[in-house]
Motif scaffolding. Structure first.
Motif, PDB file in Angstrom:
ATOM      1  N   LEU A   1      44.657  41.387  -8.416  1.00  0.00           N
ATOM      2  CA  LEU A   1      46.034  40.420  -8.846  1.00  0.00           C
ATOM      3  C   LEU A   1      47.245  40.918  -8.467  1.00  0.00           C
ATOM      4  N   GLY A   2      46.971  42.901  -7.721  1.00  0.00           N
ATOM      5  CA  GLY A   2      47.947  42.473  -7.683  1.00  0.00           C
ATOM      6  C   GLY A   2      48.306  42.028  -6.064  1.00  0.00           C
ATOM      7  N   ALA A   3      47.023  41.973  -5.150  1.00  0.00           N
ATOM      8  CA  ALA A   3      46.280  41.817  -3.505  1.00  0.00           C
ATOM      9  C   ALA A   3      46.787  39.911  -3.479  1.00  0.00           C
ATOM     10  N   VAL A   4      45.976  39.725  -4.819  1.00  0.00           N
ATOM     11  CA  VAL A   4      46.331  37.765  -4.588  1.00  0.00           C
ATOM     12  C   VAL A   4      47.570  38.180  -5.417  1.00  0.00           C
ATOM     13  N   ALA A   5      48.832  38.407  -5.701  1.00  0.00           N
ATOM     14  CA  ALA A   5      49.990  37.864  -6.710  1.00  0.00           C
ATOM     15  C   ALA A   5      50.485  37.809  -4.919  1.00  0.00           C
ATOM     16  N   VAL A   6      51.183  39.139  -4.452  1.00  0.00           N
ATOM     17  CA  VAL A   6      51.326  39.058  -2.964  1.00  0.00           C
ATOM     18  C   VAL A   6      51.405  37.839  -1.969  1.00  0.00           C
ATOM     19  N   TYR A   7      49.830  37.891  -1.662  1.00  0.00           N
ATOM     20  CA  TYR A   7      49.476  36.886  -0.991  1.00  0.00           C
ATOM     21  C   TYR A   7      49.958  35.344  -1.160  1.00  0.00           C
ATOM     22  N   LEU A   8      49.757  35.338  -2.832  1.00  0.00           N
ATOM     23  CA  LEU A   8      49.959  33.441  -2.992  1.00  0.00           C
ATOM     24  C   LEU A   8      51.401  33.197  -3.164  1.00  0.00           C
ATOM     25  N   TRP A   9      52.272  34.580  -2.911  1.00  0.00           N
ATOM     26  CA  TRP A   9      53.776  34.383  -2.842  1.00  0.00           C
ATOM     27  C   TRP A   9      53.996  33.962  -0.926  1.00  0.00           C
ATOM     28  N   LEU A  10      52.966  34.696  -0.141  1.00  0.00           N
ATOM     29  CA  LEU A  10      53.563  34.978   1.250  1.00  0.00           C
ATOM     30  C   LEU A  10      52.975  33.708   2.246  1.00  0.00           C
ATOM     31  N   THR A  11      52.332  32.620   1.144  1.00  0.00           N
ATOM     32  CA  THR A  11      51.715  31.614   1.719  1.00  0.00           C
ATOM     33  C   THR A  11      52.750  30.321   0.345  1.00  0.00           C
ATOM     34  N   GLY A  12      52.854  30.899   0.459  1.00  0.00           N
ATOM     35  CA  GLY A  12      53.384  30.076  -0.496  1.00  0.00           C
ATOM     36  C   GLY A  12      55.033  29.599  -0.160  1.00  0.00           C
ATOM     37  N   LEU A  13      55.699  30.795   0.322  1.00  0.00           N
ATOM     38  CA  LEU A  13      56.633  30.341   1.024  1.00  0.00           C
ATOM     39  C   LEU A  13      57.236  29.684   2.253  1.00  0.00           C
ATOM     40  N   ARG A  14      55.748  29.677   3.387  1.00  0.00           N
ATOM     41  CA  ARG A  14      54.919  29.123   4.114  1.00  0.00           C
ATOM     42  C   ARG A  14      54.654  27.084   4.076  1.00  0.00           C
ATOM     43  N   MET A  15      54.042  27.368   3.221  1.00  0.00           N
ATOM     44  CA  MET A  15      53.330  25.932   2.349  1.00  0.00           C
ATOM     45  C   MET A  15      55.023  24.993   1.619  1.00  0.00           C
ATOM     46  N   HIS A  16      55.451  25.827   1.236  1.00  0.00           N
ATOM     47  CA  HIS A  16      56.502  25.782   0.857  1.00  0.00           C
ATOM     48  C   HIS A  16      58.168  24.590   1.890  1.00  0.00           C
ATOM     49  N   HIS A  17      57.776  25.708   2.776  1.00  0.00           N
ATOM     50  CA  HIS A  17      58.634  25.127   4.186  1.00  0.00           C
ATOM     51  C   HIS A  17      57.466  24.332   4.710  1.00  0.00           C
ATOM     52  N   ALA A  18      56.515  24.373   5.249  1.00  0.00           N
ATOM     53  CA  ALA A  18      56.183  22.908   5.959  1.00  0.00           C
ATOM     54  C   ALA A  18      56.178  22.352   5.602  1.00  0.00           C
ATOM     55  N   GLU A  19      56.115  21.912   3.515  1.00  0.00           N
ATOM     56  CA  GLU A  19      55.944  20.316   2.671  1.00  0.00           C
ATOM     57  C   GLU A  19      57.472  20.300   3.243  1.00  0.00           C
ATOM     58  N   ALA A  20      58.447  20.937   3.050  1.00  0.00           N
ATOM     59  CA  ALA A  20      59.482  20.382   3.230  1.00  0.00           C
ATOM     60  C   ALA A  20      60.070  19.276   4.438  1.00  0.00           C
ATOM     61  N   ALA A  21      58.961  20.485   5.305  1.00  0.00           N
ATOM     62  CA  ALA A  21      59.854  19.971   6.617  1.00  0.00           C
ATOM     63  C   ALA A  21      59.265  18.929   6.910  1.00  0.00           C
ATOM     64  N   TYR A  22      57.494  18.946   6.645  1.00  0.00           N
ATOM     65  CA  TYR A  22      57.038  17.352   7.988  1.00  0.00           C
ATOM     66  C   TYR A  22      56.430  16.667   6.900  1.00  0.00           C
TER      67      TYR A  22
END
Length: 342
Positions: free
Chosen positions: A43-64
């Motif tokens: 669960l900890g690894a999943v949480a870290v992955y969701l956080w890191l990937t989510g940051l990149r996805m939020h940036h990509a959605e806002a930019a493009y």
């Protein structure tokens, strides 16, 4: 003072007192530390992955993705993260099943299989009291925290209109449903372990029972929580979940969306230019718009759907019956433990 004059202790003092909560927690941790640590690391690894990937996805959605139909959005957002989001949501669907199978099932089955219950349950059945009161609450709280993180992770896709709250791959990962499913899986595992009394068969039974319940809920039960609405509009609300579609003519039912009758009717009434005979529903849909073609000949398409405004009522309904089921299963487990201990 002789034995004849020694005062007797009151009856309630002679009874064996339950093991303190701290000791029960320590003993259960010692017995199941491998499974508990494994689930915590996962669960900890999943949480870290969701956080890191989510940051990149939020940036990509806002930019493009303003607008979401742009080519840049399709390349830099949808094409880059689309498959990843699907895989992540499918993997998270398995988390409650893992909790039930590898935490819930062995917690009692291992006691019965090894015979250590003869000591543990003479302590005022403190072990089960801790299991129900502590561990079930812990896994439910962890699942609830993961739900909040996944909702944030999924937000760019909802904002871009690629997924609705009623989508089968995200509904039970949002709101209160995910924590309720985790608690239900734990309860199923605990009862299976108590009934079967062997760890490995109890794990297999828990996975099978949970999978059957989850599939039955997603495929049939969930859509009947509240009577769906019906519309003849070609475009239901974007956040709505379309359940089924059908055609009428003259106010009477003609055929359903997935009926072979629609293909035969379209072939007869709506041939392509030049009189070519078409074969297969996919070819028909590529050459012309089937609803428009049938509308020209007096057919009206209807659709039943659940509006997006019903998301939280659906969440509370599903969470409520899962909680009731969990309480019932845990109560049955307590009754069996008391009977076995007696």
């Amino acid at each position: 003072m002789t034995t004849l004059t020694t005062p007797t202790r009151p009856g309630h003092d002679a009874r064996l007192r339950p093991v303190p909560w701290q000791r029960m927690a320590w003993v259960t941790w010692r017995q199941h530390r491998a499974a508990l640590a494994g689930v915590a690391v996962f669960l900890g690894a999943v949480a870290v992955y969701l956080w890191l990937t989510g940051l990149r996805m939020h940036h990509a959605e806002a930019a493009y993705c303003h607008p979401a139909s742009s080519i840049a959005c399709a390349i830099n957002f949808t094409g880059k993260y689309g498959e990843t989001v699907i895989i992540v949501s499918i993997a998270l669907q398995a988390v409650p099943a893992l909790i039930g199978a590898f935490i819930g099932a062995p917690v009692l089955a291992r006691e019965l299989e090894t015979g250590t219950f003869r000591y543990a349950w003479t302590q005022g059945i403190g072990r089960l009291r801790w299991t129900v009161g502590k561990l079930a609450v812990t896994v439910t709280a962890a699942a609830g925290a993961l739900t909040v993180l996944f909702a944030w992770y999924n937000q760019p896709w909802a904002a871009a209109g690629y997924v609705t709250p009623f989508s089968p791959r995200v509904f039970d990962l949002l709101g209160v449903a995910f924590a309720a499913w985790a608690l239900a899986a734990f309860a199923i595992g605990a009862l299976a372990g108590m009934v079967i009394r062997r760890a490995v068969p109890a794990i297999a039974a828990t996975l099978a029972a949970y999978a059957g319940l989850a599939f039955a809920t997603g495929l049939w039960l969930r859509e009947h929580y509240i009577t769906p609405l019906a519309t003849s509009s070609p475009n239901p609300p974007g956040s709505a979940s379309v359940i089924s579609g059908w055609y009428t003519k003259g106010g009477t039912f003609a055929f359903g969306d997935h009926s072979t009758a629609i293909v035969n009717t379209v072939r007869q009434l709506c041939r392509a230019a030049g009189g070519r005979v078409l074969h297969g529903p996919h070819v028909l849909q590529q050459v012309f718009n089937v609803p428009q073609c049938l509308a020209r000949h007096g057919y009206t398409r209807w659709a039943s759907y659940q509006p997006g405004s019903r998301f939280w009522p659906f969440q509370w309904i599903e969470g409520g019956w899962l909680l009731a089921l969990s309480v019932l299963l845990l109560a049955a487990t307590v009754w069996l433990v008391r009977r076995r201990a007696a």
